[in-house]
Design a protein around this motif. Structure first.
Motif, mmCIF file in Angstrom:
data_model
loop_
_atom_site.group_PDB
_atom_site.id
_atom_site.type_symbol
_atom_site.label_atom_id
_atom_site.label_comp_id
_atom_site.label_asym_id
_atom_site.label_seq_id
_atom_site.Cartn_x
_atom_site.Cartn_y
_atom_site.Cartn_z
ATOM 1 N N GLY A 208 0.778 -1.224 0.000
ATOM 2 C CA GLY A 208 0.000 0.000 0.000
ATOM 3 C C GLY A 208 0.810 1.273 0.000
ATOM 4 O O GLY A 208 0.255 2.359 -0.005
ATOM 5 N N SER A 209 2.130 1.189 0.030
ATOM 6 C CA SER A 209 2.974 2.385 0.057
ATOM 7 C C SER A 209 3.621 2.607 -1.308
ATOM 8 O O SER A 209 3.976 1.652 -2.005
ATOM 9 C CB SER A 209 4.078 2.235 1.110
ATOM 10 O OG SER A 209 3.524 2.163 2.405
ATOM 11 N N ARG A 210 3.781 3.889 -1.663
ATOM 12 C CA ARG A 210 4.477 4.240 -2.902
ATOM 13 C C ARG A 210 5.981 4.262 -2.616
ATOM 14 O O ARG A 210 6.455 5.084 -1.826
ATOM 15 C CB ARG A 210 4.029 5.608 -3.408
ATOM 16 C CG ARG A 210 4.630 5.992 -4.773
ATOM 17 C CD ARG A 210 4.401 7.469 -5.050
ATOM 18 N NE ARG A 210 2.995 7.781 -5.126
ATOM 19 C CZ ARG A 210 2.273 7.783 -6.253
ATOM 20 N NH1 ARG A 210 2.864 7.499 -7.400
ATOM 21 N NH2 ARG A 210 1.001 8.079 -6.240
ATOM 22 N N VAL A 211 6.707 3.335 -3.239
ATOM 23 C CA VAL A 211 8.145 3.211 -2.995
ATOM 24 C C VAL A 211 8.896 3.546 -4.284
ATOM 25 O O VAL A 211 8.559 3.034 -5.360
ATOM 26 C CB VAL A 211 8.518 1.789 -2.538
ATOM 27 C CG1 VAL A 211 10.010 1.711 -2.213
ATOM 28 C CG2 VAL A 211 7.683 1.384 -1.316
ATOM 29 N N VAL A 212 9.897 4.411 -4.187
ATOM 30 C CA VAL A 212 10.732 4.793 -5.331
ATOM 31 C C VAL A 212 12.115 4.160 -5.146
ATOM 32 O O VAL A 212 12.753 4.298 -4.091
ATOM 33 C CB VAL A 212 10.848 6.317 -5.442
ATOM 34 C CG1 VAL A 212 11.880 6.700 -6.495
ATOM 35 C CG2 VAL A 212 9.488 6.909 -5.810
ATOM 36 N N PHE A 213 12.535 3.441 -6.181
ATOM 37 C CA PHE A 213 13.848 2.793 -6.177
ATOM 38 C C PHE A 213 14.748 3.466 -7.215
ATOM 39 O O PHE A 213 14.280 3.915 -8.264
ATOM 40 C CB PHE A 213 13.725 1.306 -6.515
ATOM 41 C CG PHE A 213 12.925 0.519 -5.504
ATOM 42 C CD1 PHE A 213 13.523 0.055 -4.343
ATOM 43 C CD2 PHE A 213 11.582 0.229 -5.731
ATOM 44 C CE1 PHE A 213 12.798 -0.680 -3.425
ATOM 45 C CE2 PHE A 213 10.849 -0.504 -4.815
ATOM 46 C CZ PHE A 213 11.457 -0.958 -3.649
ATOM 47 N N ALA A 261 6.075 4.459 7.833
ATOM 48 C CA ALA A 261 6.018 3.547 6.691
ATOM 49 C C ALA A 261 6.977 2.371 6.866
ATOM 50 O O ALA A 261 6.617 1.212 6.661
ATOM 51 C CB ALA A 261 6.323 4.293 5.396
ATOM 52 N N VAL A 262 8.224 2.664 7.227
ATOM 53 C CA VAL A 262 9.212 1.603 7.421
ATOM 54 C C VAL A 262 10.300 2.150 8.345
ATOM 55 O O VAL A 262 10.538 3.365 8.394
ATOM 56 C CB VAL A 262 9.814 1.141 6.078
ATOM 57 C CG1 VAL A 262 10.752 2.192 5.503
ATOM 58 C CG2 VAL A 262 10.537 -0.187 6.223
ATOM 59 N N ASP A 263 10.938 1.254 9.087
ATOM 60 C CA ASP A 263 12.069 1.644 9.926
ATOM 61 C C ASP A 263 13.331 1.564 9.071
ATOM 62 O O ASP A 263 13.842 0.475 8.786
ATOM 63 C CB ASP A 263 12.163 0.713 11.130
ATOM 64 C CG ASP A 263 13.215 1.162 12.140
ATOM 65 O OD1 ASP A 263 14.188 1.807 11.718
ATOM 66 O OD2 ASP A 263 13.053 0.867 13.333
ATOM 67 N N ALA A 264 13.832 2.716 8.653
ATOM 68 C CA ALA A 264 14.970 2.757 7.730
ATOM 69 C C ALA A 264 16.218 2.129 8.342
ATOM 70 O O ALA A 264 16.994 1.455 7.658
ATOM 71 C CB ALA A 264 15.248 4.210 7.322
ATOM 72 N N LEU A 267 15.931 -1.614 8.190
ATOM 73 C CA LEU A 267 16.078 -2.099 6.828
ATOM 74 C C LEU A 267 17.548 -2.256 6.451
ATOM 75 O O LEU A 267 17.922 -3.185 5.714
ATOM 76 C CB LEU A 267 15.380 -1.136 5.856
ATOM 77 C CG LEU A 267 15.380 -1.542 4.387
ATOM 78 C CD1 LEU A 267 14.552 -2.808 4.171
ATOM 79 C CD2 LEU A 267 14.825 -0.411 3.518
ATOM 80 N N LEU A 268 18.403 -1.371 6.953
ATOM 81 C CA LEU A 268 19.836 -1.420 6.624
ATOM 82 C C LEU A 268 20.659 -2.089 7.721
ATOM 83 O O LEU A 268 21.897 -1.980 7.730
ATOM 84 C CB LEU A 268 20.368 0.000 6.377
ATOM 85 C CG LEU A 268 19.738 0.765 5.202
ATOM 86 C CD1 LEU A 268 20.435 2.104 5.016
ATOM 87 C CD2 LEU A 268 19.801 -0.051 3.921
ATOM 88 N N ALA A 269 19.981 -2.790 8.639
ATOM 89 C CA ALA A 269 20.691 -3.362 9.790
ATOM 90 C C ALA A 269 21.761 -4.357 9.364
ATOM 91 O O ALA A 269 22.857 -4.386 9.939
ATOM 92 C CB ALA A 269 19.684 -4.034 10.731
ATOM 93 N N ARG A 270 21.487 -5.159 8.336
ATOM 94 C CA ARG A 270 22.472 -6.176 7.959
ATOM 95 C C ARG A 270 23.710 -5.566 7.296
ATOM 96 O O ARG A 270 24.730 -6.232 7.131
ATOM 97 C CB ARG A 270 21.850 -7.224 7.038
ATOM 98 C CG ARG A 270 21.374 -6.757 5.688
ATOM 99 C CD ARG A 270 20.636 -7.913 5.011
ATOM 100 N NE ARG A 270 20.033 -7.579 3.746
ATOM 101 C CZ ARG A 270 20.477 -8.041 2.573
ATOM 102 N NH1 ARG A 270 21.559 -8.806 2.529
ATOM 103 N NH2 ARG A 270 19.845 -7.734 1.459
ATOM 104 N N LEU A 300 12.350 -5.064 1.701
ATOM 105 C CA LEU A 300 11.365 -4.017 1.965
ATOM 106 C C LEU A 300 9.939 -4.555 1.940
ATOM 107 O O LEU A 300 9.068 -4.072 2.683
ATOM 108 C CB LEU A 300 11.534 -2.896 0.937
ATOM 109 C CG LEU A 300 10.769 -1.593 1.207
ATOM 110 C CD1 LEU A 300 11.227 -0.980 2.518
ATOM 111 C CD2 LEU A 300 10.997 -0.613 0.075
ATOM 112 N N GLU A 301 9.665 -5.552 1.101
ATOM 113 C CA GLU A 301 8.307 -6.090 0.986
ATOM 114 C C GLU A 301 7.786 -6.591 2.326
ATOM 115 O O GLU A 301 6.598 -6.460 2.633
ATOM 116 C CB GLU A 301 8.272 -7.204 -0.058
ATOM 117 C CG GLU A 301 8.415 -6.700 -1.484
ATOM 118 C CD GLU A 301 8.368 -7.835 -2.497
ATOM 119 O OE1 GLU A 301 8.231 -8.994 -2.070
ATOM 120 O OE2 GLU A 301 8.476 -7.554 -3.703
ATOM 121 N N GLY A 302 8.664 -7.160 3.133
ATOM 122 C CA GLY A 302 8.228 -7.654 4.437
ATOM 123 C C GLY A 302 8.352 -6.648 5.555
ATOM 124 O O GLY A 302 7.831 -6.870 6.656
#
Length: 871
Positions: A208-213, A261-264, A267-270, A300-302
């Motif tokens: 449901g979120s608009r994501v730009v890559f 929306a997401v915890d940035a 997401l980059l933890a690894r 990001l999907e999860g």
């Protein structure tokens, strides 16, 4: 006219100062003295509905009596308004932070101090005077401060700027928009990098979120890659941006996220990235950016969190047709309930969709008897109830459809419309500062506090228990209508109406066999629960109503909570509170009832509301005066149209009587009568009746009697409203009164009592109005056979205080006086059987009223004496 202006080439400090100073000069007109900077112009275009700044050509200089100049001290910087500043008839007020100049603007008042921005000075002044500042204004004022101080980095920046910025942040300023509007200078290399990133970027909708890559290899190192990712997010209006750029010997990953929306960082933890939940970055040894981005896309999907699921905004249950129903039947159903399309369902499974356009064409070709299956669309796009709202948005926009069926495990469970989506997406469109002050959805807000603090603990626990039962049955239970309205107003209300979104009959019958008395009306799918201590709670199935013709009884069918609320009379009565444990206290308000409560406004939900049920006019008057509200202009116009159209004359006697009885028992019945008269309602139902001042006085006195001596008055039960009815008809002629009583379908006894009250006032005043105090037994004797409503009417209607006092004395004291001796006592004392016993008891009562006897022994002596006289 007060004119507010600034220097030519206005920047954000100028615009912010103009808006701030208008809060001090409420009637001021904002006007640029010349062209504004590009960013300011773009900002004004984006917020055209909130800010309006005119141009010098649209201002009549002759009408200006006060010129307010901000962020400028030089005459040469205010363009055409320099002449106005020199005009002796014009007062000039000046607000600025610049150093002195040679061509100073002459001023009658000036606030000029050294500071990083003019906005700083004005924000300090607004805070000092406790002038309210909205989140939008706080954001604009912060833009002004940041632009003139280089984001608080220029040498002129002082503690005042930091203090002002901190105060504005507390008031809701959205700092995330600042980079969008404040212009930063780019080098050619930086501009090339930004252009390349824009070209390489692509967007996807995930959860449901608009994501730009963006994945890119750039030949030279450019510092500040995070800034370019931020620009990317603004350009695409994205919820999340993930940019992977390889430069020189390293690859840089930057993530920017909308709040929630997401915890940035996670997401980059690894990659051991650093930052905070809305912005994180990491630098790695040079890697293929495309491969890295693909891996991040999967992660990001999860990781994305849907803000709102479709199940929260959909309408359920859904009105549908079967494949074998005819075009004519489906067409009539659509017309009746105002749908533009209907799902086609077979055994709860969605098999197609039929639209109004399809049916129009089929009808035009004479195919009304053909089954719907012949014309329906079979390949129907659907969405799951667990899908995010953004997913429904994406499907509807990309497919250009106006409604989207919601299907779980092949079963149709709901439908989402464009209106549902617009409401659901509205909060996301707000700046975070404003969003924090707004409900999560325009029609939903958790108000468990209303139930926790506004209810008696016993009732609250009972409603919790009922909610648990409903949830256990897979149903949703809501408190609804006036119960919710009064909780929001802080008014006590123990009259609880419940609605079940599901099967109310099954809910009610689950209480059979307990200590709760249950009554069920299967035809209407409603019922009542009566608890051991006597509390009664009405329960109904969520339903919609259709009126075949004006004033007709409604045709009822089960439906969603939304449609149940839509059939209500006014928006303030069209709210619900969830009682299920999972959503305890969630306030549902599809139609703006909360806003109307704040505005103290009564507003109908649709323009045919009074046509479908004209009694709503009377209910509206009752609510207006009871709650101290007022009808909106459109609502009052519709009410008057209903009256002029003669629809009130079509009401049955019992329905009219029911509404009128409620009005006449209100404490504000007098003002309600005036309102009914002014709207033409009374003449609409009782031709010729125009009550005046006498009626108002009588109704006010009746209300005062009930309030001050209600417990002392005789209990007249359901007949107590008849005195007020007599008051309402009191100024009408005999034929008007007779027609009104015919109209209300009163019983013979009720009619007799009202007529006695209307006709007997003169006799009461003649008998009870003497200057000399009559014996109490005489007062009792005159009023003994008078119906209580008639006596009350006489007491309220008379202008003679002696009459009123004596009637009220009878009603509060004298009517209760009884002899201590009984008929049996008199028989034992030798009184002969027959009428003599009753006459003797009556005389004995008179003797007690007049003070001739006081004790039991006095009564015995009096009786013996009378019996001796009788012999």
């Amino acid at each position: 006219m007060k004119l507010i202006t600034t220097h030519v080439g206005a920047d954000f400090d100028s615009l912010a100062s103009m808006v701030a100073v208008r809060k001090l000069y409420r009637e001021g007109t904002l006007c640029f003295s010349g062209a504004a900077s590009r960013n300011v112009r773009d900002f004004l275009k984006r917020h055209a509905g909130r800010l309006r700044v005119t141009t010098p050509r649209k201002v009549s200089l002759e009408e200006v009596d006060t010129l307010i100049v901000v962020d400028a001290r030089s005459l040469g910087r205010i363009g055409p308004f320099a002449a106005l500043a020199r005009d002796p008839r014009v007062k000039v007020h000046l607000f600025d932070h610049h150093p002195p100049v040679s061509d100073e603007i002459p001023s009658d008042y000036a606030l000029v101090e050294t500071a990083g921005s003019t906005t700083t000075l004005l924000v300090e002044l607004l805070l000092e005077r406790h002038v309210p500042i909205s989140p939008f204004e706080a954001t604009l004022f912060t833009l002004g401060i940041y632009e003139d101080t280089g984001a608080l980095t220029f040498g002129a920046t002082g503690e005042r700027e930091y203090a002002a910025a901190a105060a504005l942040r507390r008031l809701g300023a959205d700092l995330s928009v600042i980079p969008t509007w404040i212009e930063l200078a780019f080098t050619l290399l930086e501009r090339e990098l930004l252009d390349r990133m824009m070209e390489a970027a692509y967007e996807r909708f995930l959860s449901g979120s608009r994501v730009v890559f963006c994945a890119l290899e750039f030949p030279q190192y450019v510092e500040g890659i995070s800034l370019f990712a931020h620009r990317l997010r603004d350009a695409f209006d994205a919820d999340v941006v993930v940019a992977v750029v390889s430069m020189d010997r390293r690859t840089y990953i930057t993530v920017r996220s909308r709040e929630g929306a997401v915890d940035a960082v996670r997401l980059l933890a690894r990659f051991q990235g650093g930052g905070h939940p809305q912005a994180a970055a990491v630098a790695l040894p040079r890697t293929d950016p495309t491969e890295l981005l693909q891996a991040l896309e999967k992660d990001l999907e999860g990781a994305l969190t849907p803000v709102v699921e479709v199940g929260r905004i959909m309408s359920s249950p859904v009105m549908a047709v079967a494949p074998d129903q005819t075009v004519e039947e489906a067409y009539r159903l659509m017309i009746r309930y105002g749908h533009a399309a209907l799902p086609v369902v077979q055994e709860e499974r969605l098999v197609g969709l039929i639209t109004r356009k399809d049916l129009d064409k089929a009808q035009l070709h004479g195919l009304g008897a053909v089954p719907v299956v012949e014309f329906m669309t079979e390949s129907v796009l659907t969405v799951s109830s667990r899908a995010p709202v953004g997913e429904a948005h994406r499907i509807m926009v990309s497919a250009n459809i106006g409604r989207l069926p919601v299907v779980d495990q092949e079963t149709l469970v709901g439908i989402v419309t464009r209106t549902d989506l617009l409401r659901a997406l509205y909060p996301v469109s707000l700046p975070p500062g404003e969003r924090a002050l707004s409900p999560g959805l325009p029609w939903m807000e958790n108000r468990a506090d209303l139930l926790e603090k506004g209810l008696d603990p016993g009732l609250r626990d009972r409603l919790r228990a009922l909610g648990r039962v409903a949830q256990g049955q897979g149903a949703r239970l809501f408190g609804i209508g006036g119960f919710v309205r009064d909780l929001l107003l802080g008014r006590p209300n123990q009259d609880v109406d419940l609605v079940v979104e599901g099967d109310a009959v099954a809910f009610l019958e689950s209480f059979k066999g307990s200590d709760v008395r249950v009554s069920v009306h299967r035809r209407y799918r409603t019922g009542t629960l009566v608890f051991p201590e006597g509390q009664k709670i009405d329960v109904a199935t969520a339903r919609r109503e259709f009126y075949e013709y004006p004033v007709a009884p409604p045709t009822v069918s089960s439906d969603s909570l939304k449609h149940d609320l839509y059939r209500r009379d006014f928006s303030v009565n069209a709210m619900a509170l969830s009682l299920n444990p999972a959503t305890w206290g969630e306030l549902v308000d599809y139609f703006g009832g909360r806003v109307d409560l704040e505005r103290r406004l009564l507003r109908v939900l649709h323009n045919l509301s009074f046509v479908e049920d004209p009694t709503r006019v009377l209910r509206g008057v009752r609510l207006e005066r009871r709650l101290r509200f007022h009808m909106g202009d459109d609502t009052e116009k519709l009410a008057r149209n209903c009256v002029r159209g003669g629809l009130l004359s079509l009401l049955s006697g019992p329905r009219l009587r029911s509404e009128l009885e409620l009005i006449l028992l209100e404490p504000e019945a007098a003002s309600m009568a005036v309102r009914l008269r002014d709207l033409g309602v009374l003449e609409g139902v009782f031709p010729g009746l125009r009550p005046g001042d006498r009626t108002q006085r009588t109704l006010r006195r009746l209300a005062a009697f009930r309030k001050r001596m209600g417990r002392d008055l005789p209990d007249s039960g359901s007949d107590r409203w008849l005195a007020a009815l007599g008051a309402l008809l009191g100024e009408g002629s005999g034929w008007i009164q007779r027609n009104a009583l015919d109209r209300l379908s009163l019983s013979a006894r009720e009619r007799c009592w009202v007529e006695r009250g209307l006709e007997g006032l003169g006799a009461a005043e003649s008998f009870l109005g003497t200057r000399a105090d009559p014996p109490l037994s005489s007062i009792y004797g005159f009023l003994r056979d008078a119906p209580v409503p008639a006596a009350l009417l006489w007491a309220a209607a008379t202008e003679q205080w002696r009459v009123r006092r004596r009637i009220l004395l009878y009603l509060t004291r004298l009517f209760r006086v009884e002899p201590m001796l009984t008929g049996r006592d008199l028989l034992e004392m030798g009184c002969p059987k027959g009428p003599w016993v009753g006459r003797l008891l009556g005389d004995l009562r008179g003797a007690r009223l007049d003070g001739e006897v006081e004790t039991l022994e006095d009564e015995r002596a009096w009786a013996i004496r009378r019996l001796g006289e009788g012999d």
